[in-house]
Scaffold this active site. Structure first.
Site, short mmCIF file in Angstrom:
data_model
loop_
_atom_site.label_atom_id
_atom_site.label_comp_id
_atom_site.label_asym_id
_atom_site.label_seq_id
_atom_site.Cartn_x
_atom_site.Cartn_y
_atom_site.Cartn_z
N LYS A 1 30.45 -43.74 99.83
CA LYS A 1 29.47 -42.82 99.25
C LYS A 1 28.06 -43.39 99.45
CE LYS A 1 28.26 -40.60 94.93
NZ LYS A 1 28.42 -40.63 93.49
N ASP B 1 26.80 -25.10 113.21
CA ASP B 1 26.33 -25.45 114.56
C ASP B 1 26.21 -26.96 114.72
OD1 ASP B 1 26.10 -22.88 115.64
OD2 ASP B 1 24.24 -22.54 114.53
N PHE C 1 30.61 -12.50 116.10
CA PHE C 1 29.74 -11.97 115.05
C PHE C 1 28.38 -12.65 115.18
CE2 PHE C 1 31.58 -9.28 111.70
CZ PHE C 1 32.87 -9.16 112.17
N LYS D 1 27.02 -16.08 124.93
CA LYS D 1 28.45 -16.40 124.69
C LYS D 1 29.33 -15.76 125.76
CE LYS D 1 27.51 -17.70 120.24
NZ LYS D 1 27.83 -18.89 119.50
N ASN E 1 28.52 -23.54 104.28
CA ASN E 1 27.74 -22.30 104.10
C ASN E 1 28.48 -21.39 103.12
OD1 ASN E 1 29.65 -20.55 105.65
ND2 ASN E 1 29.10 -22.01 107.26
N LYS F 1 22.82 -13.35 121.92
CA LYS F 1 24.12 -14.02 121.68
C LYS F 1 25.21 -13.42 122.56
CE LYS F 1 23.42 -16.19 117.39
NZ LYS F 1 23.15 -16.00 115.98
N ASP G 1 30.75 -25.01 120.81
CA ASP G 1 30.72 -23.58 120.53
C ASP G 1 32.09 -22.98 120.88
OD1 ASP G 1 30.38 -20.74 120.74
OD2 ASP G 1 28.22 -21.11 120.67
O1 PMT Z 1 32.90 -14.46 105.11
P1 PMT Z 1 32.01 -13.40 104.51
O2 PMT Z 1 31.38 -13.85 103.23
O3 PMT Z 1 32.71 -12.08 104.39
O4 PMT Z 1 30.77 -13.17 105.50
C1 PMT Z 1 31.01 -12.71 106.80
C2 PMT Z 1 30.06 -13.34 107.81
C3 PMT Z 1 28.63 -12.95 107.49
C4 PMT Z 1 30.19 -14.88 107.79
C5 PMT Z 1 30.50 -12.83 109.21
O5 PMT Z 1 30.44 -11.44 109.21
C6 PMT Z 1 29.63 -13.41 110.32
O6 PMT Z 1 28.57 -12.92 110.61
N1 PMT Z 1 30.15 -14.50 110.95
C7 PMT Z 1 29.41 -15.24 111.97
C8 PMT Z 1 28.38 -16.06 111.32
C9 PMT Z 1 27.69 -16.98 112.29
O7 PMT Z 1 27.84 -18.14 112.12
O8 PMT Z 1 27.06 -16.43 113.25
P2 PMT Z 1 26.34 -17.27 114.45
O9 PMT Z 1 25.26 -16.41 114.87
O10 PMT Z 1 25.99 -18.66 114.00
O11 PMT Z 1 27.48 -17.42 115.56
C10 PMT Z 1 27.71 -16.41 116.52
C11 PMT Z 1 29.17 -16.35 116.88
O12 PMT Z 1 29.60 -17.59 117.49
C12 PMT Z 1 30.09 -16.14 115.70
O13 PMT Z 1 31.12 -15.30 116.13
C13 PMT Z 1 30.61 -17.54 115.39
O14 PMT Z 1 31.92 -17.49 114.81
C14 PMT Z 1 30.66 -18.17 116.77
N2 PMT Z 1 30.44 -19.62 116.78
C15 PMT Z 1 29.29 -20.15 116.29
C16 PMT Z 1 29.09 -21.53 116.36
C17 PMT Z 1 30.09 -22.34 116.93
N3 PMT Z 1 29.96 -23.66 117.01
N4 PMT Z 1 31.22 -21.78 117.39
C18 PMT Z 1 31.41 -20.43 117.33
O15 PMT Z 1 32.45 -19.93 117.76
#
Ligand code: PMT
Length: 397
Positions: free
Chosen positions: A289, A279, A323, A341, A210, A337, A306
């Site tokens: 390849k 995810d 986040f 979480k 991403n 979330k 997660d």
């Molecule tokens: O890096 P930048 O360009 O500055 O951008 C910052 C950002 C937008 C990436 C950052 O601010 C942000 O929003 N990060 C979380 C992005 C995200 O993947 O969100 P989510 O809604 O998919 O996940 C929710 C939370 O669970 C996040 O804290 C994520 O780190 C965590 N997560 C998600 C999936 C997973 N398998 N494990 C996790 O721990």
């Protein structure tokens, strides 16, 4: 807290070729929240225009000690009193020598004598001049007087020489200025931060990832360090410089991030999950390849663990902040979330707008807990990080 929010910075630009970098220094100081005014010496004007500095600083540039009108508007004594910090960058050999002797024959040297603000110098000159005994003695004298010296860098110089004397990077100058206003709100605490994107291999060449740049996470790291925390970073794919004072672990995939977090989580006081973790990952990674053969290719995906939710399940766990990167139904999705979480807070950012959120220099977020939903208005990621850490320390430490 630290950064330069509400701080008034007077930037002195003296006669060195590196003066052409001074508009960038103004920008970096503003990114940290400072209001910036500029004094440019006659020598400085040979390398950078007053118009550039005025446009970027959004303030009239000061240069002449004897200008009656300028003195009436904001004279040297007002400028000296106005400043919370005076930064001379670049500081030429001549300017440094003048400061040593307490001379007051131009606006910049006069303001330095008249101010009780903190003073920082970022020397910039030819390597032989910087290595000279006179320069070393002068810098020692200024250090003894409490002036902070930002070491110049080593490398190729404008004159073709290679050595020590290049102006420090604009961001380092701004950060070191902010360091002088440090708080201790996380003193003695251990903080673990995930940042950047994860990379999930499809075959030896291709992958799923991403656009996370790591900017938001690195700004948070900087704030935690400024607040006195021992800070560890688990870093995926990023496109920015790494905060030098943090302990750093590089990972590639979500699985590796999970392992790296779990290995260290027990001893932490605060866990901030800023990474954009994939995810899903391809269920099977092809050793070779994948070739085109005129038929559609299907990649079966399987869910990654997660990380945040797993940490929140631990019986002994730190304060956990997640986040949420959302493009619609912002608050509702973020609240969902927070609940799924089971973390203390979710920081919601809108990734539907190109100038905030993912891979941009600015952000606008909501700090969401069970009881609160507080907006942090659009600003540079450094300022957003400052406000987030302020809230975290107020609520949880
Ligand atoms: O890096 P930048 O360009 O500055 O951008 C910052 C950002 C937008 C990436 C950052 O601010 C942000 O929003 N990060 C979380 C992005 C995200 O993947 O969100 P989510 O809604 O998919 O996940 C929710 C939370 O669970 C996040 O804290 C994520 O780190 C965590 N997560 C998600 C999936 C997973 N398998 N494990 C996790 O721990």
């Amino acid at each position: 807290m630290n950064t330069l929010t509400n701080k008034r910075v007077l930037l002195g630009v003296s006669g060195s070729i590196a003066a052409y970098k001074s508009p960038d220094i103004v920008r970096r100081l503003q990114d940290l929240g400072a209001e910036v005014r500029v004094i440019v010496t006659d020598g400085g004007k040979e390398f950078v225009s007053e118009r550039s500095l005025q446009t970027i600083s959004k303030n009239k540039v000061h240069s002449n000690l004897w200008d009656k009108e300028a003195e009436l508007a904001m004279g040297h004594i007002e400028l000296a009193k106005w400043s919370d910090i005076v930064i001379i960058a670049p500081a030429s050999a001549n300017t440094i020598a003048k400061l040593c002797h307490g001379r007051a024959d131009d606006l910049l040297s006069t303001v330095i004598l008249a101010t009780d603000a903190k003073v920082m110098l970022a020397p910039s000159m030819n390597q032989q001049m910087y290595a000279s005994k006179a320069m070393k003695d002068n810098l020692k004298i200024l250090l003894k007087r409490g002036i902070v010296i930002i070491e110049p860098g080593f490398g190729e110089q404008a004159c073709g020489d290679v050595g020590e004397g290049r102006l420090a990077e604009a961001l380092d100058i701004a950060n070191q200025a902010a360091d002088l206003f440090t708080s201790t709100s996380l003193s003695g605490k251990k903080v673990l931060i995930t940042l950047g994107g994860t990379i999930e291999a499809i075959d030896p060449v291709r992958y799923i990832s991403n656009h996370s740049s790591g900017k938001m996470g690195m700004a948070l790291a900087h704030q935690c360090i400024q607040a006195g925390a021992k800070t560890t970073l688990i870093i995926g794919s990023i496109s920015i410089d790494i905060e030098k004072r943090a302990e750093v672990i590089h990972i590639v995939s979500a699985d590796e991030m999970y392992e790296a977090v779990m290995k260290r989580i027990e001893s932490q006081d605060l866990f901030i999950c800023c990474a954009a973790v994939a995810d899903f990952r391809p269920k099977n990674v092809s050793h070779n390849k994948i070739k085109k053969n005129n038929s559609p290719v299907t990649i079966e995906l399987t869910e990654n663990k997660d990380i945040l939710a797993s940490v929140c399940q631990l019986s002994k766990r730190p304060i956990c902040i997640g986040f949420a990167a959302e493009s619609e139904n912002f608050i509702v999705n973020a609240r969902a979330k927070l609940e799924s979480k089971a973390c203390e807070a979710i920081i919601l950012n809108d990734i539907s707008q190109s100038e905030i959120g993912l891979n941009s220099d600015k952000n606008e977020v909501h700090f969401i807990t069970k009881e609160h939903c507080e907006k942090i208005e659009k600003n540079s990621k450094q300022i957003i990080a400052e406000k987030i850490i302020e809230k975290i320390t107020n609520y949880y430490f």
